[in-house]
Design an enzyme around this catalytic site. Structure first.
Site, PDB file in Angstrom:
ATOM      1  N   LYS A 195      -0.972   1.856   7.514  1.00  0.00           N
ATOM      2  CA  LYS A 195      -2.353   2.608   7.392  1.00  0.00           C
ATOM      3  C   LYS A 195      -2.068   3.869   8.604  1.00  0.00           C
ATOM      4  O   LYS A 195      -1.189   3.854   9.242  1.00  0.00           O
ATOM      5  CB  LYS A 195      -3.266   1.763   7.771  1.00  0.00           C
ATOM      6  CG  LYS A 195      -3.479   0.479   7.214  1.00  0.00           C
ATOM      7  CD  LYS A 195      -4.343   0.617   5.735  1.00  0.00           C
ATOM      8  CE  LYS A 195      -4.029  -0.593   5.222  1.00  0.00           C
ATOM      9  NZ  LYS A 195      -4.854  -0.978   3.761  1.00  0.00           N
TER      10      LYS A 195
HETATM   11  C1  LIG Z   1      -5.343  -2.478   3.659  1.00  0.00           C
HETATM   12  C2  LIG Z   1      -6.523  -2.395   2.510  1.00  0.00           C
HETATM   13  C3  LIG Z   1      -7.436  -3.381   2.746  1.00  0.00           C
HETATM   14  C4  LIG Z   1      -6.995  -4.591   3.408  1.00  0.00           C
HETATM   15  O1  LIG Z   1      -6.766  -4.483   4.736  1.00  0.00           O
HETATM   16  P1  LIG Z   1      -6.053  -5.718   5.561  1.00  0.00           P
HETATM   17  O2  LIG Z   1      -6.094  -5.175   6.844  1.00  0.00           O
HETATM   18  O3  LIG Z   1      -4.788  -5.757   4.798  1.00  0.00           O
HETATM   19  O4  LIG Z   1      -6.718  -6.956   5.327  1.00  0.00           O
HETATM   20  C5  LIG Z   1      -8.759  -3.547   2.003  1.00  0.00           C
HETATM   21  N1  LIG Z   1      -9.125  -2.442   1.233  1.00  0.00           N
HETATM   22  C6  LIG Z   1      -8.173  -1.325   1.032  1.00  0.00           C
HETATM   23  C7  LIG Z   1      -8.449  -0.422  -0.113  1.00  0.00           C
HETATM   24  C8  LIG Z   1      -6.797  -1.388   1.450  1.00  0.00           C
HETATM   25  O5  LIG Z   1      -6.119  -0.359   1.285  1.00  0.00           O
END
Ligand SMILES: *Cc1c(COP(=O)(O)O)cnc(C)c1O
Length: 386
Positions: A195
């Site tokens: 991210k």
């Molecule tokens: C990464 C992501 C999540 C979940 O996040 P985690 O930290 O992996 O649980 C939820 N929604 C979207 C659109 C994502 O890209």
């Protein structure tokens, strides 16, 4: 040594290019080391500092750090009333998202109802959401997919509780200059390693509502009220805490967030330049440029292979050329688990299905060089238009 000797070649010139790679430097190492040395590893001061700085950035009064984006979605949905549900209770969301978005609805026993996405932005539209609303709809869960701001003003006008999935959109900005997450709805961010900001694993819910902040703080910590004693619990809770080690990492990442976001934009611009010719020649499609004042925060560099081209074959051919790519991302309603449970089938959400079938995520990270971008573009051209 002559210019043509093999020793002159950059040994990294044809090294595999990973699909994502976090920026981690001395500041991150130092921040984590300090927490280790303090022996205060959890429920300590870094959590509040991280939350306050994050909320300040968005211009909202509250933020609650949690163990993942998925945990944040779960607690945010509960906080707006999606809790202890029956399958008659519905949440309208996008089929074109990471599976966690819809799974969070299932955690409380409610039913995800999908609404199709806009062919340009790939975000769920307010019109499609409006058509999917029934008397049983408890909340709306729009997603800012690929870092592009969803049309929140129109979605909010539908008059139901809204939770925003901004897991891919830290740094994105709405047309009225409000940062994504700054409109006051409970908004969920995620900090997995790919991210815009990473804590390794982690998440956060931003909100303008003090009661929601208080509730999430309690439910992430086994249902303990803030003024209660150790091992005193007044409601059902979970262990969705984020440790001080993670928050220290997050604080260090916040210091460099603007630079990392700018670097992602720069890499995206290099890609756009390098792929323009291929777009014209083959019908390859790129993500939409910013429009009407909304501003994307670049998260992934997704292209759609030309119609009629086998996306998975393209992935294999690129892998042979040491370019790591991923199908990105599958439509949630077509996962076997969702088909079996809810009877979803192909053809129900054609825009999302087309984006899912042709989407390909290219290597993309802040420290990517222009030479690496060019190599990816050249290999993609060799595969698509030999
Ligand atoms: C990464 C992501 C999540 C979940 O996040 P985690 O930290 O992996 O649980 C939820 N929604 C979207 C659109 C994502 O890209």
């Amino acid at each position: 040594m002559t210019a043509s000797s093999s020793a002159d070649r950059d040994p990294l010139e044809d090294a595999p290019i990973p699909v994502a790679r976090p920026v981690i430097g001395d500041a991150e190492e130092q921040a984590v080391l300090e927490v280790l040395r303090s022996r205060h590893l959890s429920l300590g001061p870094r959590v509040t500092t991280f939350e306050d700085r994050f909320a300040g950035r968005l211009g909202v009064p509250h933020a609650a750090a949690v163990s993942s984006g998925t945990a944040g979605l779960h607690l945010a949905l509960r906080a707006v009333g999606v809790e202890d549900c029956t399958p008659e209770d519905e949440v309208v969301t996008s089929p074109f998202s990471f599976i966690a978005t819809a799974n969070a609805v299932l955690f409380e026993g409610a039913t995800p109802v999908f609404a199709d996405v806009d062919p340009q932005t790939l975000n769920v539209t307010a019109d499609a959401m409006a058509s999917a609303i029934t008397s049983r709809t408890k909340a709306l869960l729009p997603v800012h997919i690929f870092g592009y701001p969803a049309d929140l003003p129109a979605i909010e006008r539908l008059g139901l509780p809204v939770v925003e999935d901004a897991a891919q959109a830290l740094g994105a900005v709405h047309a009225d200059s409000t940062p994504v997450g700054g409109r006051g709805n409970p908004t969920v961010f995620a900090f997995y390693a790919n991210k815009q900001l990473t804590t390794g694993e982690g998440g956060l819910v931003a909100t303008a509502d003090a009661a929601i902040k208080q509730r999430i703080d309690s439910e992430r910590n086994q249902g303990r009220a803030p003024d209660m004693q150790w091992l005193d619990h007044d409601r059902l809770g979970f262990n969705y805490r984020l440790s001080d080690l993670h928050c220290a990492l997050g604080i260090a990442q916040l210091d460099r967030l603007d630079d990392m976001i700018a670097a992602r934009s720069r890499v995206a611009e290099w890609y756009r330049e390098a792929l323009t010719d291929l777009v014209d020649r083959t019908g390859l499609e790129l993500l939409c440029p910013d429009r009407d004042g909304d501003r994307r925060s670049w998260f992934v560099y997704v292209v759609r292979v030309p119609k009629g081209v086998d996306r998975d074959e393209t992935i294999r051919a690129l892998a042979d050329r040491k370019i790591q790519t991923r199908p990105y991302l599958p439509a949630i309603h077509l996962f076997a688990f969702y088909r079996e449970k809810f009877g979803f089938r192909e053809g129900q959400f054609p825009v999302a299905e087309d984006a899912a079938a042709r989407g390909l995520s290219l290597p993309f990270f802040p420290e990517m060089t222009q030479a690496q971008v060019q190599r990816v573009a050249d290999e993609l051209a060799a595969v698509l238009a030999p």
